[in-house]
Design a protein around this motif. Sequence first.
Motif, PDB file in Angstrom:
ATOM      1  N   HIS A  13      51.775  40.629  39.660  1.00 53.64           N
ATOM      2  CA  HIS A  13      50.948  39.674  40.385  1.00 53.64           C
ATOM      3  C   HIS A  13      50.220  38.795  39.372  1.00 53.64           C
ATOM      4  N   GLU A  14      49.911  37.574  39.789  1.00 59.28           N
ATOM      5  CA  GLU A  14      49.130  36.666  38.951  1.00 59.28           C
ATOM      6  C   GLU A  14      47.852  36.302  39.684  1.00 59.28           C
ATOM      7  N   VAL A  15      46.727  36.353  38.964  1.00 61.25           N
ATOM      8  CA  VAL A  15      45.432  36.077  39.572  1.00 61.25           C
ATOM      9  C   VAL A  15      44.660  35.135  38.668  1.00 61.25           C
ATOM     10  N   GLU A  16      43.945  34.182  39.290  1.00 59.99           N
ATOM     11  CA  GLU A  16      43.133  33.207  38.556  1.00 59.99           C
ATOM     12  C   GLU A  16      41.745  33.173  39.179  1.00 59.99           C
ATOM     13  N   LEU A  17      40.714  33.339  38.346  1.00 60.74           N
ATOM     14  CA  LEU A  17      39.348  33.395  38.841  1.00 60.74           C
ATOM     15  C   LEU A  17      38.477  32.411  38.072  1.00 60.74           C
ATOM     16  N   ALA A  18      37.517  31.823  38.788  1.00 61.61           N
ATOM     17  CA  ALA A  18      36.526  30.966  38.146  1.00 61.61           C
ATOM     18  C   ALA A  18      35.338  31.802  37.707  1.00 61.61           C
ATOM     19  N   VAL A  23      34.693  41.317  36.526  1.00 64.73           N
ATOM     20  CA  VAL A  23      34.571  42.774  36.527  1.00 64.73           C
ATOM     21  C   VAL A  23      35.887  43.375  37.008  1.00 64.73           C
ATOM     22  N   LEU A  24      36.408  44.345  36.269  1.00 66.50           N
ATOM     23  CA  LEU A  24      37.669  45.009  36.583  1.00 66.50           C
ATOM     24  C   LEU A  24      37.386  46.451  36.973  1.00 66.50           C
ATOM     25  N   GLY A  25      38.021  46.926  38.051  1.00 64.09           N
ATOM     26  CA  GLY A  25      37.830  48.315  38.435  1.00 64.09           C
ATOM     27  C   GLY A  25      38.401  48.602  39.794  1.00 64.09           C
ATOM     28  N   ARG A  26      38.183  49.860  40.235  1.00 61.40           N
ATOM     29  CA  ARG A  26      38.733  50.325  41.502  1.00 61.40           C
ATOM     30  C   ARG A  26      37.812  50.033  42.678  1.00 61.40           C
ATOM     31  N   ASP A  27      36.545  49.691  42.390  1.00 68.08           N
ATOM     32  CA  ASP A  27      35.588  49.386  43.453  1.00 68.08           C
ATOM     33  C   ASP A  27      35.983  48.092  44.160  1.00 68.08           C
ATOM     34  N   PRO A  28      36.006  48.079  45.507  1.00 68.16           N
ATOM     35  CA  PRO A  28      36.358  46.844  46.230  1.00 68.16           C
ATOM     36  C   PRO A  28      35.429  45.676  45.917  1.00 68.16           C
ATOM     37  N   ALA A  29      34.235  45.941  45.370  1.00 64.16           N
ATOM     38  CA  ALA A  29      33.310  44.851  45.045  1.00 64.16           C
ATOM     39  C   ALA A  29      33.635  44.186  43.714  1.00 64.16           C
ATOM     40  N   SER A  37      44.341  55.273  40.617  1.00 69.12           N
ATOM     41  CA  SER A  37      43.401  56.394  40.607  1.00 69.12           C
ATOM     42  C   SER A  37      42.895  56.715  39.204  1.00 69.12           C
ATOM     43  N   LYS A  38      43.592  56.272  38.144  1.00 69.28           N
ATOM     44  CA  LYS A  38      43.138  56.526  36.786  1.00 69.28           C
ATOM     45  C   LYS A  38      42.086  55.518  36.336  1.00 69.28           C
ATOM     46  N   CYS A  39      41.846  54.482  37.112  1.00 72.03           N
ATOM     47  CA  CYS A  39      40.826  53.494  36.772  1.00 72.03           C
ATOM     48  C   CYS A  39      39.487  53.919  37.363  1.00 72.03           C
ATOM     49  N   SER A  40      38.418  53.656  36.629  1.00 69.83           N
ATOM     50  CA  SER A  40      37.077  53.930  37.124  1.00 69.83           C
ATOM     51  C   SER A  40      36.688  52.851  38.131  1.00 69.83           C
ATOM     52  N   ARG A  41      35.618  53.136  38.883  1.00 74.62           N
ATOM     53  CA  ARG A  41      35.197  52.177  39.905  1.00 74.62           C
ATOM     54  C   ARG A  41      34.779  50.845  39.276  1.00 74.62           C
ATOM     55  N   ARG A  42      34.065  50.882  38.152  1.00 77.71           N
ATOM     56  CA  ARG A  42      33.765  49.683  37.361  1.00 77.71           C
ATOM     57  C   ARG A  42      34.246  49.974  35.942  1.00 77.71           C
ATOM     58  N   HIS A  43      35.506  49.644  35.688  1.00 75.69           N
ATOM     59  CA  HIS A  43      36.180  50.105  34.477  1.00 75.69           C
ATOM     60  C   HIS A  43      35.821  49.251  33.257  1.00 75.69           C
ATOM     61  N   ALA A  44      35.879  47.929  33.391  1.00 76.95           N
ATOM     62  CA  ALA A  44      35.655  47.055  32.237  1.00 76.95           C
ATOM     63  C   ALA A  44      35.164  45.698  32.722  1.00 76.95           C
ATOM     64  N   VAL A  45      34.658  44.904  31.755  1.00 77.91           N
ATOM     65  CA  VAL A  45      34.154  43.554  32.039  1.00 77.91           C
ATOM     66  C   VAL A  45      34.753  42.603  31.016  1.00 77.91           C
ATOM     67  N   VAL A  46      35.253  41.453  31.491  1.00 76.61           N
ATOM     68  CA  VAL A  46      35.725  40.385  30.612  1.00 76.61           C
ATOM     69  C   VAL A  46      34.744  39.226  30.745  1.00 76.61           C
ATOM     70  N   GLU A  47      34.166  38.791  29.604  1.00 75.97           N
ATOM     71  CA  GLU A  47      33.119  37.778  29.625  1.00 75.97           C
ATOM     72  C   GLU A  47      33.480  36.644  28.680  1.00 75.97           C
ATOM     73  N   ASP A  48      33.244  35.423  29.141  1.00 77.65           N
ATOM     74  CA  ASP A  48      33.482  34.236  28.340  1.00 77.65           C
ATOM     75  C   ASP A  48      32.161  33.843  27.685  1.00 77.65           C
ATOM     76  N   GLY A  49      32.023  34.128  26.378  1.00 74.96           N
ATOM     77  CA  GLY A  49      30.777  33.863  25.668  1.00 74.96           C
ATOM     78  C   GLY A  49      30.958  32.828  24.585  1.00 74.96           C
ATOM     79  N   PRO A  50      29.977  32.692  23.712  1.00 71.71           N
ATOM     80  CA  PRO A  50      30.064  31.696  22.634  1.00 71.71           C
ATOM     81  C   PRO A  50      31.244  31.935  21.699  1.00 71.71           C
ATOM     82  N   VAL A  54      35.695  38.050  25.678  1.00 76.61           N
ATOM     83  CA  VAL A  54      35.435  39.382  25.107  1.00 76.61           C
ATOM     84  C   VAL A  54      35.593  40.404  26.223  1.00 76.61           C
ATOM     85  N   VAL A  55      36.327  41.498  25.957  1.00 76.36           N
ATOM     86  CA  VAL A  55      36.460  42.600  26.905  1.00 76.36           C
ATOM     87  C   VAL A  55      35.533  43.721  26.462  1.00 76.36           C
TER      88      VAL A  55
END
Length: 302
Positions: A13-18, A23-29, A37-50, A54-55
């Motif tokens: 699948h391909e996904v594009e977000l603004a 936030v990446l994870g198993r939580d629907p939010a 099932s091997k992913c945590s509810r809030r597994h990781a964050v990808v942030e666009d910084g200076p 950065v993951v």
Amino acid sequence: MRFEISYRGGPTHEVELAGNVVVLGRDPACDIVLNDSKCSRRHAVVEDGPEGLVVRDSGSANGVYLNGKRVDTARLQPGDTLRLGDARLKLLPELDETVVVAPDDLELRTVAGEVRPPELDLPLRNTPAPAPPRVGRPAPPPSRAAAEPRRAAAAPAGGPHRPTTVVLLAGLWAVFVPVSVAGCLLAAHRLGGGLLAWTLGAFASLVLAGLGTSMALGLRALASWARHLQIATAAVGLLACPFTLASATVLVYMTRPEVKAAFEGGARPGAGNGAAEATFALSLVGMLALGLALTAIAVLLL
């Protein structure tokens, strides 16, 4: 941000977000929901910084792997691949508008010793000049509402599903918590209410309450360990005569391939399984009612 998301043995699948934070994870939010099932509810964050993208690991149980190497925080470049559980996310380059200019349009002409663009040699007309081409102006970012359908595409069709009988079992474990605590305290009172009796009663209450709470939450989250622990407790329940039939019903249900798939990958049951779920749920309720009735009869007789 654009990601290409794939699962082991599944479609891509391909996904594009603004936005600057995803936030990446198993939580629907989460911004990108990973149905693994091997992913945590809030597994990781990808942030666009200076310093660019950065993951960052959000304290996940199974970690974040960048191009096969486990990292806590790392910079991302287009083409890098993240692995979170069994889900793989490949960072794709951003799409910008590109203006194609023909070589003839770049030719400059010399008129009376001056270098002039070719459009100035055209005869004057009472027509408005054409608008200059849009160069380098990126497309407007999609709204949050437009990003929601793409976010849903990150997970297999249908999303996580809790079978009816699993929901029933989670509710029964939730009811088990206060009942077990009350039973332990009553037993301590019947034993004379001494210090030793109350100590043993309080300890047993904590153990049983912890077991019931963990099972209720684990079954609701479709955790794989909860399924295995439910099978073990049902096997022990076969020795409890009033509830032998209820335990046997749970054992048969938990070993079904459809139930195993639901706990391992969140798969939806196929056609005809809705009737099977209803049958198992009603059978379990009936067997529990029978066990309670036999227990009540035995207490009255004793």
